[in-house]
Motif scaffolding. Sequence first.
Motif, PDB file in Angstrom:
ATOM      1  N   GLY A 241       0.833  -1.198   0.000  1.00  0.00           N
ATOM      2  CA  GLY A 241       0.000   0.000   0.000  1.00  0.00           C
ATOM      3  C   GLY A 241       0.863   1.242   0.000  1.00  0.00           C
ATOM      4  O   GLY A 241       1.878   1.309   0.699  1.00  0.00           O
ATOM      5  N   GLU A 242       0.477   2.236  -0.787  1.00  0.00           N
ATOM      6  CA  GLU A 242       1.287   3.444  -0.919  1.00  0.00           C
ATOM      7  C   GLU A 242       0.418   4.692  -0.806  1.00  0.00           C
ATOM      8  O   GLU A 242      -0.773   4.673  -1.126  1.00  0.00           O
ATOM      9  N   ALA A 243       1.033   5.774  -0.383  1.00  0.00           N
ATOM     10  CA  ALA A 243       0.358   7.072  -0.320  1.00  0.00           C
ATOM     11  C   ALA A 243       1.370   8.158  -0.649  1.00  0.00           C
ATOM     12  O   ALA A 243       2.533   8.089  -0.238  1.00  0.00           O
ATOM     13  N   TYR A 244       0.923   9.140  -1.388  1.00  0.00           N
ATOM     14  CA  TYR A 244       1.778  10.263  -1.799  1.00  0.00           C
ATOM     15  C   TYR A 244       0.974  11.544  -1.618  1.00  0.00           C
ATOM     16  O   TYR A 244      -0.156  11.655  -2.103  1.00  0.00           O
ATOM     17  N   ARG A 245       1.550  12.492  -0.908  1.00  0.00           N
ATOM     18  CA  ARG A 245       0.870  13.753  -0.666  1.00  0.00           C
ATOM     19  C   ARG A 245       1.851  14.909  -0.857  1.00  0.00           C
ATOM     20  O   ARG A 245       3.048  14.773  -0.620  1.00  0.00           O
ATOM     21  N   GLU A 246       1.322  16.049  -1.284  1.00  0.00           N
ATOM     22  CA  GLU A 246       2.073  17.293  -1.283  1.00  0.00           C
ATOM     23  C   GLU A 246       1.355  18.251  -0.342  1.00  0.00           C
ATOM     24  O   GLU A 246       0.172  18.548  -0.535  1.00  0.00           O
ATOM     25  N   VAL A 247       2.064  18.715   0.678  1.00  0.00           N
ATOM     26  CA  VAL A 247       1.451  19.551   1.701  1.00  0.00           C
ATOM     27  C   VAL A 247       2.301  20.805   1.903  1.00  0.00           C
ATOM     28  O   VAL A 247       3.506  20.815   1.615  1.00  0.00           O
ATOM     29  N   PRO A 248       1.694  21.886   2.388  1.00  0.00           N
ATOM     30  CA  PRO A 248       2.464  23.111   2.634  1.00  0.00           C
ATOM     31  C   PRO A 248       3.510  22.895   3.722  1.00  0.00           C
ATOM     32  O   PRO A 248       3.288  22.143   4.673  1.00  0.00           O
ATOM     33  N   PRO A 249       4.664  23.543   3.623  1.00  0.00           N
ATOM     34  CA  PRO A 249       5.681  23.416   4.667  1.00  0.00           C
ATOM     35  C   PRO A 249       5.220  24.092   5.949  1.00  0.00           C
ATOM     36  O   PRO A 249       4.366  24.982   5.937  1.00  0.00           O
ATOM     37  N   GLU A 250       5.803  23.669   7.047  1.00  0.00           N
ATOM     38  CA  GLU A 250       5.482  24.229   8.353  1.00  0.00           C
ATOM     39  C   GLU A 250       6.634  25.030   8.949  1.00  0.00           C
ATOM     40  O   GLU A 250       6.432  25.854   9.832  1.00  0.00           O
ATOM     41  N   LEU A 251       7.858  24.767   8.465  1.00  0.00           N
ATOM     42  CA  LEU A 251       9.042  25.447   8.982  1.00  0.00           C
ATOM     43  C   LEU A 251       9.911  25.918   7.821  1.00  0.00           C
ATOM     44  O   LEU A 251       9.907  25.312   6.747  1.00  0.00           O
ATOM     45  N   ALA A 252      10.659  26.973   8.054  1.00  0.00           N
ATOM     46  CA  ALA A 252      11.676  27.426   7.105  1.00  0.00           C
ATOM     47  C   ALA A 252      12.947  27.708   7.897  1.00  0.00           C
ATOM     48  O   ALA A 252      12.905  28.353   8.954  1.00  0.00           O
ATOM     49  N   ARG A 253      14.058  27.209   7.404  1.00  0.00           N
ATOM     50  CA  ARG A 253      15.351  27.450   8.055  1.00  0.00           C
ATOM     51  C   ARG A 253      16.267  28.204   7.097  1.00  0.00           C
ATOM     52  O   ARG A 253      16.237  27.977   5.889  1.00  0.00           O
ATOM     53  N   PHE A 254      17.073  29.079   7.660  1.00  0.00           N
ATOM     54  CA  PHE A 254      18.104  29.736   6.857  1.00  0.00           C
ATOM     55  C   PHE A 254      19.321  29.992   7.740  1.00  0.00           C
ATOM     56  O   PHE A 254      19.239  29.952   8.972  1.00  0.00           O
ATOM     57  N   ALA A 255      20.459  30.233   7.093  1.00  0.00           N
ATOM     58  CA  ALA A 255      21.720  30.428   7.812  1.00  0.00           C
ATOM     59  C   ALA A 255      22.204  31.862   7.651  1.00  0.00           C
ATOM     60  O   ALA A 255      22.126  32.438   6.560  1.00  0.00           O
ATOM     61  N   VAL A 256      22.694  32.428   8.735  1.00  0.00           N
ATOM     62  CA  VAL A 256      23.253  33.776   8.739  1.00  0.00           C
ATOM     63  C   VAL A 256      24.714  33.674   9.168  1.00  0.00           C
ATOM     64  O   VAL A 256      25.013  33.176  10.255  1.00  0.00           O
TER      65      VAL A 256
ATOM     66  N   HIS B  21      -1.831   6.382   7.347  1.00  0.00           N
ATOM     67  CA  HIS B  21      -3.201   5.859   7.339  1.00  0.00           C
ATOM     68  C   HIS B  21      -3.679   5.620   5.909  1.00  0.00           C
ATOM     69  O   HIS B  21      -4.341   4.611   5.626  1.00  0.00           O
ATOM     70  N   ALA B  22      -3.342   6.554   5.017  1.00  0.00           N
ATOM     71  CA  ALA B  22      -3.752   6.406   3.622  1.00  0.00           C
ATOM     72  C   ALA B  22      -3.078   5.201   2.976  1.00  0.00           C
ATOM     73  O   ALA B  22      -3.676   4.495   2.150  1.00  0.00           O
ATOM     74  N   ALA B  23      -1.817   4.930   3.343  1.00  0.00           N
ATOM     75  CA  ALA B  23      -1.110   3.780   2.789  1.00  0.00           C
ATOM     76  C   ALA B  23      -1.759   2.472   3.244  1.00  0.00           C
ATOM     77  O   ALA B  23      -1.873   1.514   2.471  1.00  0.00           O
ATOM     78  N   ILE B  24      -2.181   2.433   4.502  1.00  0.00           N
ATOM     79  CA  ILE B  24      -2.867   1.234   5.000  1.00  0.00           C
ATOM     80  C   ILE B  24      -4.190   1.048   4.268  1.00  0.00           C
ATOM     81  O   ILE B  24      -4.559  -0.071   3.871  1.00  0.00           O
ATOM     82  N   GLY B  25      -4.914   2.143   4.075  1.00  0.00           N
ATOM     83  CA  GLY B  25      -6.168   2.052   3.334  1.00  0.00           C
ATOM     84  C   GLY B  25      -5.956   1.577   1.907  1.00  0.00           C
ATOM     85  O   GLY B  25      -6.755   0.797   1.378  1.00  0.00           O
ATOM     86  N   ASP B  26      -4.863   2.017   1.287  1.00  0.00           N
ATOM     87  CA  ASP B  26      -4.560   1.580  -0.076  1.00  0.00           C
ATOM     88  C   ASP B  26      -4.240   0.090  -0.109  1.00  0.00           C
ATOM     89  O   ASP B  26      -4.658  -0.624  -1.024  1.00  0.00           O
TER      90      ASP B  26
END
Length: 215
Positions: free
Chosen positions: A12-27, A135-140
Motif C-alpha cells: 500500500g502506498e500514499a503520496y501527498r504534497e502539503v504546505p511546509p510548516e518550517l523554514a530554516r536559513f543560515a546567517v 493511514h492512507a497507505a494502509i487504506g490503499d
Amino acid sequence: MATDSPVVQVRGEAYREVPPELARFAVTATARDRDREATLTRLAERAAAVRVLLDGSGPTVARRETGDLRVRPETRRSGERVVAWHGSVTTTVTVTDFTALGELMLRLADQDQVEVAGPWWELRPDSPAHREARHAAIGDALLRAREYAEALGARVTALIELADAGPADRPMFARAAFAGGGAGGGAPELELDPQPQTVQAAVQARFTISAPVLD
C-alpha cells in the motif's frame, strides 16, 4: 484434512504534497584584519548586530542556534608568516511565520559583512501529515487486497502481517544567497513562495482470504 486459508500479499502506498510548516536559513557574519584582536572584535560586533535583529523579530523566529565558529590565519604561500586573520560565525534560524521571512532575511543581509543563505522548507517531525499518509497507505493496501480477492470471487477475512516499507521524507529547499554590504536606504521587499513538501508512506501487508471461486 483442513487446509490453510489462501493468503494475498500487497503493498500500500500514499503520496501527498502539503504546505511546509518550517523554514530554516543560515546567517554568517565574517571579519578579516591583519590584527587578530581586531578581527575578533569586528566579528563579535557583527554577530551582536545579527543577534539584535533576531531579538527584535518577535515571534517570527521560533528558534536560533549558533553553530559554526571559525577563526583562522592567512599565511603567505612561501612560509608561515601570518598576513591576516579570518573569522566567521554562523547562526541557523528557524521561522514559522513565512509572511515576514523575506523581509527578515533581507534585513540581515543588509548588515555589513553578513551572508544569508536559504531558506530550507520542512515539516515538523510530528506533523499530522506523516500520520495521515501512513493511514492512507494502509487504506490503499486494504483496497488492493479486496480488489485481488474480488477478482477471485473471494473476500478478505483477516490481517496476518503489516509492516512499514516507506522511504524517509526529504526536506525540500530553495537556496538563495545574499551578501550584506551595509548599503544605505531601506532593504527591498522580497516575496518567497514556500515549496510544497512531499510526504510518502508505504506498507507491506498480508491478508487471508476466503476460498477462491476458480470455475
